[in-house]
Design a protein around this motif. Sequence first.
Motif, PDB file in Angstrom:
ATOM      1  N   UNK A  35     -26.616  -0.083 -22.150  1.00  0.00           N
ATOM      2  CA  UNK A  35     -26.933   0.799 -21.013  1.00  0.00           C
ATOM      3  C   UNK A  35     -28.194   0.302 -20.308  1.00  0.00           C
ATOM      4  N   UNK A  36     -29.213  -0.055 -21.079  1.00  0.00           N
ATOM      5  CA  UNK A  36     -30.474  -0.524 -20.485  1.00  0.00           C
ATOM      6  C   UNK A  36     -30.264  -1.815 -19.695  1.00  0.00           C
ATOM      7  N   UNK A  37     -29.452  -2.712 -20.229  1.00  0.00           N
ATOM      8  CA  UNK A  37     -29.145  -3.964 -19.537  1.00  0.00           C
ATOM      9  C   UNK A  37     -28.461  -3.698 -18.198  1.00  0.00           C
ATOM     10  N   UNK A  38     -27.559  -2.740 -18.181  1.00  0.00           N
ATOM     11  CA  UNK A  38     -26.845  -2.374 -16.946  1.00  0.00           C
ATOM     12  C   UNK A  38     -27.850  -1.841 -15.922  1.00  0.00           C
ATOM     13  N   UNK A  39     -28.693  -0.911 -16.359  1.00  0.00           N
ATOM     14  CA  UNK A  39     -29.686  -0.324 -15.446  1.00  0.00           C
ATOM     15  C   UNK A  39     -30.676  -1.369 -14.948  1.00  0.00           C
ATOM     16  N   UNK A  40     -31.160  -2.221 -15.856  1.00  0.00           N
ATOM     17  CA  UNK A  40     -32.155  -3.239 -15.492  1.00  0.00           C
ATOM     18  C   UNK A  40     -31.622  -4.239 -14.469  1.00  0.00           C
ATOM     19  N   UNK A  41     -30.311  -4.411 -14.416  1.00  0.00           N
ATOM     20  CA  UNK A  41     -29.719  -5.393 -13.509  1.00  0.00           C
ATOM     21  C   UNK A  41     -29.660  -4.912 -12.059  1.00  0.00           C
ATOM     22  N   UNK A  42     -29.912  -3.616 -11.844  1.00  0.00           N
ATOM     23  CA  UNK A  42     -29.826  -3.072 -10.484  1.00  0.00           C
ATOM     24  C   UNK A  42     -28.575  -2.248 -10.252  1.00  0.00           C
ATOM     25  N   UNK A  43     -27.805  -2.009 -11.306  1.00  0.00           N
ATOM     26  CA  UNK A  43     -26.621  -1.153 -11.178  1.00  0.00           C
ATOM     27  C   UNK A  43     -27.092   0.296 -11.252  1.00  0.00           C
ATOM     28  N   UNK A  44     -26.767   1.060 -10.205  1.00  0.00           N
ATOM     29  CA  UNK A  44     -27.184   2.461 -10.126  1.00  0.00           C
ATOM     30  C   UNK A  44     -26.133   3.384 -10.732  1.00  0.00           C
ATOM     31  N   UNK A  45     -24.866   3.060 -10.525  1.00  0.00           N
ATOM     32  CA  UNK A  45     -23.759   3.879 -11.021  1.00  0.00           C
ATOM     33  C   UNK A  45     -22.640   2.966 -11.504  1.00  0.00           C
ATOM     34  N   UNK A  46     -22.017   3.373 -12.594  1.00  0.00           N
ATOM     35  CA  UNK A  46     -20.867   2.618 -13.109  1.00  0.00           C
ATOM     36  C   UNK A  46     -19.901   3.623 -13.731  1.00  0.00           C
ATOM     37  N   UNK A  47     -18.637   3.466 -13.389  1.00  0.00           N
ATOM     38  CA  UNK A  47     -17.587   4.293 -13.971  1.00  0.00           C
ATOM     39  C   UNK A  47     -16.424   3.402 -14.356  1.00  0.00           C
ATOM     40  N   UNK A  48     -15.784   3.731 -15.481  1.00  0.00           N
ATOM     41  CA  UNK A  48     -14.582   3.011 -15.908  1.00  0.00           C
ATOM     42  C   UNK A  48     -13.473   4.033 -16.094  1.00  0.00           C
ATOM     43  N   UNK A  49     -12.312   3.726 -15.533  1.00  0.00           N
ATOM     44  CA  UNK A  49     -11.122   4.570 -15.649  1.00  0.00           C
ATOM     45  C   UNK A  49     -10.040   3.779 -16.373  1.00  0.00           C
ATOM     46  N   UNK A  50      -9.122   4.502 -17.010  1.00  0.00           N
ATOM     47  CA  UNK A  50      -8.028   3.844 -17.715  1.00  0.00           C
ATOM     48  C   UNK A  50      -6.710   4.553 -17.408  1.00  0.00           C
ATOM     49  N   UNK A  51      -5.666   3.767 -17.257  1.00  0.00           N
ATOM     50  CA  UNK A  51      -4.298   4.259 -17.161  1.00  0.00           C
ATOM     51  C   UNK A  51      -3.467   3.340 -18.038  1.00  0.00           C
ATOM     52  N   UNK A  52      -2.928   3.907 -19.105  1.00  0.00           N
ATOM     53  CA  UNK A  52      -2.202   3.109 -20.092  1.00  0.00           C
ATOM     54  C   UNK A  52      -3.124   1.990 -20.577  1.00  0.00           C
ATOM     55  N   UNK A  53      -2.813   0.723 -20.279  1.00  0.00           N
ATOM     56  CA  UNK A  53      -3.697  -0.349 -20.734  1.00  0.00           C
ATOM     57  C   UNK A  53      -4.460  -1.024 -19.587  1.00  0.00           C
ATOM     58  N   UNK A  54      -4.448  -0.428 -18.399  1.00  0.00           N
ATOM     59  CA  UNK A  54      -5.156  -0.989 -17.242  1.00  0.00           C
ATOM     60  C   UNK A  54      -6.489  -0.277 -17.044  1.00  0.00           C
ATOM     61  N   UNK A  55      -7.549  -1.058 -16.938  1.00  0.00           N
ATOM     62  CA  UNK A  55      -8.884  -0.530 -16.679  1.00  0.00           C
ATOM     63  C   UNK A  55      -9.267  -0.754 -15.226  1.00  0.00           C
ATOM     64  N   UNK A  56     -10.041   0.164 -14.692  1.00  0.00           N
ATOM     65  CA  UNK A  56     -10.560   0.083 -13.332  1.00  0.00           C
ATOM     66  C   UNK A  56     -12.033   0.477 -13.396  1.00  0.00           C
TER      67      UNK A  56
END
Length: 117
Positions: A35-56
């Motif tokens: 989580x800290x690595x994500x924030x430190x990189x400049x990412x403000x928001x991140x969401x992951x969704x799943x349908x069956x075996x496909x990620x978005x």
Amino acid sequence: MKTLNRYCLTLDLINDTKLINEYKEHHKKVWPEVIQSIKDSGIANMEIYVLENRLFMIIEAEDTFDFDTKAKNDENNLKVQEWEKLMWNYQQALPTSKPGEKWMFMEKIFGLKHLSS
């Protein structure tokens, strides 16, 4: 208010219900170092969704964010590398991906903005 850039990416999971459920459980408690690595990189928001075996995944990042810099920083972060290695037990590359490539950019084909007066 800062303007954020939006990126949409996709990836598949191995098509196994048990593995997919384990993957979901891991994402309920993502390691603090990741989580800290994500924030430190400049990412403000991140969401992951799943349908069956496909990620978005949707990333909203500051102008200073750069995927190449994030990748280089992740290579030097042992906890992030450990997380990525663990996630590869559940993920599978898309058919058109290059060797070692995981998340792939999606093409935006439609947009609608509704601004209230």
